[in-house]
Structures are given as structure tokens and as C-alpha cells.
Design an enzyme around this catalytic site. Structure first.
Site, mmCIF file in Angstrom:
data_model
loop_
_atom_site.group_PDB
_atom_site.id
_atom_site.type_symbol
_atom_site.label_atom_id
_atom_site.label_comp_id
_atom_site.label_asym_id
_atom_site.label_seq_id
_atom_site.Cartn_x
_atom_site.Cartn_y
_atom_site.Cartn_z
ATOM 1 N N ASP A 183 -5.930 -2.555 40.094
ATOM 2 C CA ASP A 183 -7.085 -1.807 40.574
ATOM 3 C C ASP A 183 -7.733 -1.345 39.279
ATOM 4 O OD1 ASP A 183 -8.826 0.307 41.177
ATOM 5 O OD2 ASP A 183 -7.835 0.573 43.103
ATOM 6 N N HIS A 184 -8.789 -2.014 38.859
ATOM 7 C CA HIS A 184 -9.252 -1.784 37.487
ATOM 8 C C HIS A 184 -9.704 -0.339 37.263
ATOM 9 C CE1 HIS A 184 -13.320 -2.496 39.071
ATOM 10 N NE2 HIS A 184 -13.776 -1.922 37.985
ATOM 11 N N HIS A 246 -10.348 1.383 45.036
ATOM 12 C CA HIS A 246 -10.817 2.339 44.023
ATOM 13 C C HIS A 246 -10.995 3.763 44.569
ATOM 14 C CE1 HIS A 246 -11.455 -1.437 42.145
ATOM 15 N NE2 HIS A 246 -12.679 -1.630 42.531
#
Ligand code: BG6
Length: 492
Positions: A183-184, A246
Site C-alpha cells: 500500500d504505497h 489507502h
């Protein structure tokens, strides 16, 4: 950052794709610049297009030049250039995998990488299972005397069932320990900072609860539309694309209890508890507390259906039903084609008893704490003070800390941190399976209701803050969205 014990070959499936060019290769270059790449390291990109190492390396050079946060230095590039290789094969081609296996063995000898591998799946999700299965069949994920890890891009499934299925396929081969679900947002500087701000300052933690906080607003807005990703986005929508991952990650970090220590499991345990405490959603609650929108013009985008019901905006009112948070609404919103590109968490504190400073003094604005995630990184505090030169007139004043505004400050990109952590074997900034599972459990309830109720789309104009219902969601509770992206003035 050090480079001990992280010698390895990074194999990128999807080596010619957008993610590799825009994010992964610049991240590898910046790690090298920061002296965080081991000497014993190389990259093999696998793609389906025909090209030589030479051509591929030139393309990567152009991408780094364009997308790297640090200007490319030709000497340093030479150091990396020769360690980048390209292999062409279809992801279902057994011969391709056996050739790759031999090639990786040869590179092990050349770079002394001991059989350690990072397999980065930068491909469309329909290939995740296939590639993992092939790596297994070809004995390339055995984890004996060396380590093999897999990094997987989102989306991890499209609902709970598909995520459970995919997870089993992956962890049967790589085990949970070697599965790095990306999950950047977790790699962003300020997400890592949320815990520090909360748990390293005496003046935040004691008031971080339902006695002092009126509501929490978590927003992530984008100015762009779906651009060239219409095909993917049609099946995802804002709910699956942003909320399931996010936005819920931002919520867990804001609401979690202090972990007993900073180990990966202790942190993940606390985050999962937040997801487990989310107030159960009934269909009625979904209809009341979840708003969706679609921008005008979305239906004309490339690879988007002319009568699409996919949402490009979503806003939710969520309750974390535990001792600390019972009764405090968390409002979450995200959308495309909004007025600014910005991600922020706004904590609105409860008013003090109104016995001293009434209207004639100017009234009191709520105290606000804003954690600015991007593009500005920092913390903004709004509180009340006396207006100079007046008889006790009260006005809101601000303290604004911007860490990336300082000269010379160039925060690492999320992918740099994530690749580095995967090399080191630290999965703290990746999502553990139960986080993914509980997020899907929550989001599926919303998706189910939305599927069965036709929306009136499109319902917002590009460049606005989404549909009116999103404002209404807060007005009902006598709150309003605080503008984000540095435009706090309007609210004063
Ligand atoms: C991705 C979504 O995960 O995050 C995109 O798929 C979105 O739709 C992007 O644009 C936003 O990321 P960032 O880092 O630009 O806020």
C-alpha cells in the site's frame, strides 16, 4: 540506511510498464544515490515486448531522468546501468521461467547474491496467481538457504472472497512472512510520522480521544481524472481503488492504540484492532452514511462505459466503536477531478464551555490539528488567541510546520522506502493479511448496497468538491468539511 545482508536479485514482472518506469526504477536509482543499495545487487525486468538489454537500459535512463526526485548523475548511472537486465517472455511460458531460472543462477555467481530474490509483481492483478504458481513449479520460491520474497501491488483482490483466494495461492508458495503486500501510502514520510507525532508528544496523546475530539476528517483529493486507466478503474471505483486500502490505512494509524513496542507484529496488531472495531454497517447505514459521486465527463473517458455507474468520488461517515473513540465520527473522502491534489487528516477538537468569550469577542473557532501528508508534509495547528490591540477580541491563529518546504529537504519517495524495507526483510510498512481481510469485510458491505441501488450519475462538476450529499453528510451533524491543501483561510 545500511546495506548489510541484503544482497539479492530483484526480478520485476511488468518491466516495461508504467509503474516500473515512473516509480520502481527511479526508486532503485535514488536508493543507490543514498548508498542504500547493496553492491551485490542487480535487477532483471521481465516483459512481453521484444527488446535487448541495451534498448531497455536506455529507456530506463530516460525514465529516471524524467521521474527521479534526484537529478541523474551519469557516473552513478553507469554503476546501475550494467546491473539492469531484460528478459522477454509471456507470463504463462514455462520455457521462459526455466531460462530465467538459469539466468538468475548465473547472476548469483556474478553478483554473489546467494539465491536471494525479490519478485516484484508490477503487473495487472489477473497475473498475480499465474506468476506465483509458475515460480513455484519451477522451484524458484523455495526459501532454502536463501530468501525469496514477493512484492505485490494493489489491488489485492476485488472483494473479500477473491482476496482470500489470492492470499491462499500466494502464501502457500511464499508464506505470510515473505509476502509483501504494497500500500504505497504506507511508504509516505508523513504516514510513518503519524505514530511519532501521536506517541512521542505529551500534548497530543492525552487529548486524542472522544473526550476532546469532536470529529476527524481524512481527505485525499486528486485533480486528475482516470487518465489512461479507464479499463482498470471501471471495475474498481473510488471505493476499491482508494478507500479499501489507502484511506483505511490512514484511519487505522490515526485511531490505533499505542503498540507495546515498535515491532512489526505489535504495530499490525493495533491496526487490525481498529478495523475490527469499525461499527458494523447495515444496508440502512450504508444508504445514510456512504456517499458516492461521478464527475461529469467520466463516461466519455477512454475504455469507460457510456452508462457507467462507477464512482469517482466516495465519502463515508465511519465510527470506531471502542472505548477511546465511541461517538466520534470519522469522515473520509476521496475523489478524482477535485480542486486540489492533497491528502490531509484534520482533527477538530471540542469547544470549551462558552462562558467567557461570547459572540462579542468574535466567537471561538474550533482548535484544529492538521496532519499534512502531501504535497506539503507537516503539521498545522489552529488555535484561538487575542487579536492585538483590541479589547479581548479573539481570533484563530496558526502554527504551520512544513518539513518538506525547508531548503534541501527532498523526502524519499514511498517506493524507495518500500523496496529498501523488502530488501531488509522488514514488513512493518506492508499490509498484513488480516488488515486486508478486515478492510474488505467493511468495504464489501458498502459495495453490496451500491450494487443494488442505481446512482444518479454524473453528479459533480470537475473542479468542485464532489456531490452535495458529501457536504450534507457533515451538515447533518452540524459540522463542515475543512478545506484542505493549504486553503484554511477561507474557513476563518
Ligand atoms: C493509487 C490509485 O493507488 O493511488 C490511483 O490506484 C491514485 O487511482 C493513486 O491516483 C494516488 O496516489 P498518490 O500517491 O498520488 O496520492
Amino acid at each position: 540506511m545500511g546495506t548489510d545482508n541484503i544482497s539479492s536479485v530483484m526480478v520485476i514482472f511488468g518491466g516495461t510498464g508504467d509503474l516500473t518506469h515512473r516509480k520502481l526504477m527511479p526508486a532503485v536509482y535514488n536508493l543507490l544515490y543514498d548508498k542504500s543499495l547493496p553492491e551485490n545487487f542487480c535487477v532483471v525486468s521481465v516483459g512481453r515486448r521484444d527488446k535487448t538489454d541495451e534498448i531497455y537500459r536506455n529507456e530506463v535512463y530516460e525514465s529516471i531522468k524524467k521521474f527521479s526526485r534526484i537529478k541523474i548523475d551519469d557516473e552513478l548511472w553507469k554503476n546501475l546501468r550494467d546491473r539492469i537486465y531484460y528478459q522477454k517472455f509471456e507470463f504463462n511460458d514455462d520455457y521462459g521461467y526455466s531460462k530465467l531460472k538459469d539466468f538468475l543462477r548465473m547472476l548469483d555467481d556474478k553478483y554473489q547474491t546467494n539465491g536471494n530474490r525479490i519478485y516484484y509483481l508490477a503487473v495487472a492483478p489477473e497475473y498475480f496467481e499465474l506468476i506465483v504458481e509458475k515460480l513455484h513449479q519451477h522451484g524458484m520460491a523455495e526459501n532454502e538457504k536463501s530468501w525469496q520474497r514477493v512484492m505485490i501491488e494493489k489491488p489485492f483482490g476485488k472483494d473479500l472472497n477473491s482476496a482470500v483466494y489470492l492470499n491462499k495461492k500466494i502464501t502457500d508458495v511464499f508464506t505470510e512472512k515473505n509476502t509483501y503486500r504494497i500500500d504505497h501510502y504506507l511508504g509516505k514520510e508523513m504516514l510513518q510520522n503519524i505514530m511519532v507525532i501521536r506517541f512521542a508528544n505529551v500534548f497530543f496523546e492525552p487529548v486524542w480521544n472522544n473526550k476532546y475530539i469532536d470529529n476527524v476528517q481524512i481527505s485525499s483529493s486528486e485533480m486528475v481524472g482516470v487518465e489512461n486507466r479507464g479499463g482498470y478503474y471501471e471495475k474498481a471505483g473510488a471505493l476499491r481503488d482508494m478507500i479499501q486500502n489507502h484511506m483505511l490505512q490512514l484511519l487505522t494509524l490515526t485511531a490505533m492504540e499505542p503498540p507495546i513496542d515498535l515491532t512489526t507484529d505489535s504495530i499490525h496488531d493495533e491496526k487490525v484492532k481498529v478495523l475490527k472495531s469499525l461499527k458494523e454497517l447495515t444496508p440502512d447505514l450504508v444508504l445514510k452514511n456512504a456517499v458516492r459521486g461521478q464527475y461529469e465527463g467520466y463516461r466519455n473517458e477512454d475504455r469507460v462505459s457510456p452508462d457507467s455507474d462507477t464512482e469517482t468520488f466516495a465519502a463515508l461517515k465511519v465510527f470506531v466503536d471502542n472505548f477511546r473513540w465511541a461517538g466520534v465520527p470519522f469522515y473520509i473522502r476521496t475523489g478524482k477531478k477535485l480542486p486540489v491534489k492533497s491528502t490531509e487528516i484534520v482533527i477538530q477538537f471540542k469547544p470549551l464551555p462558552g462562558v467567557l468569550y461570547f459572540k462579542e469577542y468574535g466567537g471561538l473557532m474550533p482548535d484544529l490539528l492538521v496532519i499534512k501528508i502531501q504535497p506539503e508534509e507537516g503539521v498545522f495547528l489552529q488555535f484561538n488567541a487575542k487579536r492585538p490591540g483590541t479589547l479581548n477580541k479573539v481570533i484563530p491563529v496558526r502554527m504551520d510546520f512544513c518539513q518538506n518546504c525547508q531548503v534541501g529537504m527532498n523526502s524519499p519517495e514511498a517506493y524507495e522506502r518500500l523496496i529498501y524495507d523488502a530488501l531488509r526483510g522488514d514488513s512493518t510498512l506492508f499490509t498484513r493479511w488480516d488488515e486486508v481481510e478486515y478492510s474488505w469485510r467493511y468495504v464489501d458491505k458498502i459495495a453490496e448496497v451500491w450494487k443494488n441501488n442505481k446512482p444518479e450519475f454524473p453528479n459533480y462538476k470537475p473542479g468542485t468538491w464532489g456531490p452535495y450529499d458529501a457536504d450534507e453528510l457533515l451538515l447533518r451533524d452540524n459540522f463542515k468539511w475543512w478545506n484542505i491543501g493549504g486553503f484554511y483561510d477561507e474557513n476563518v
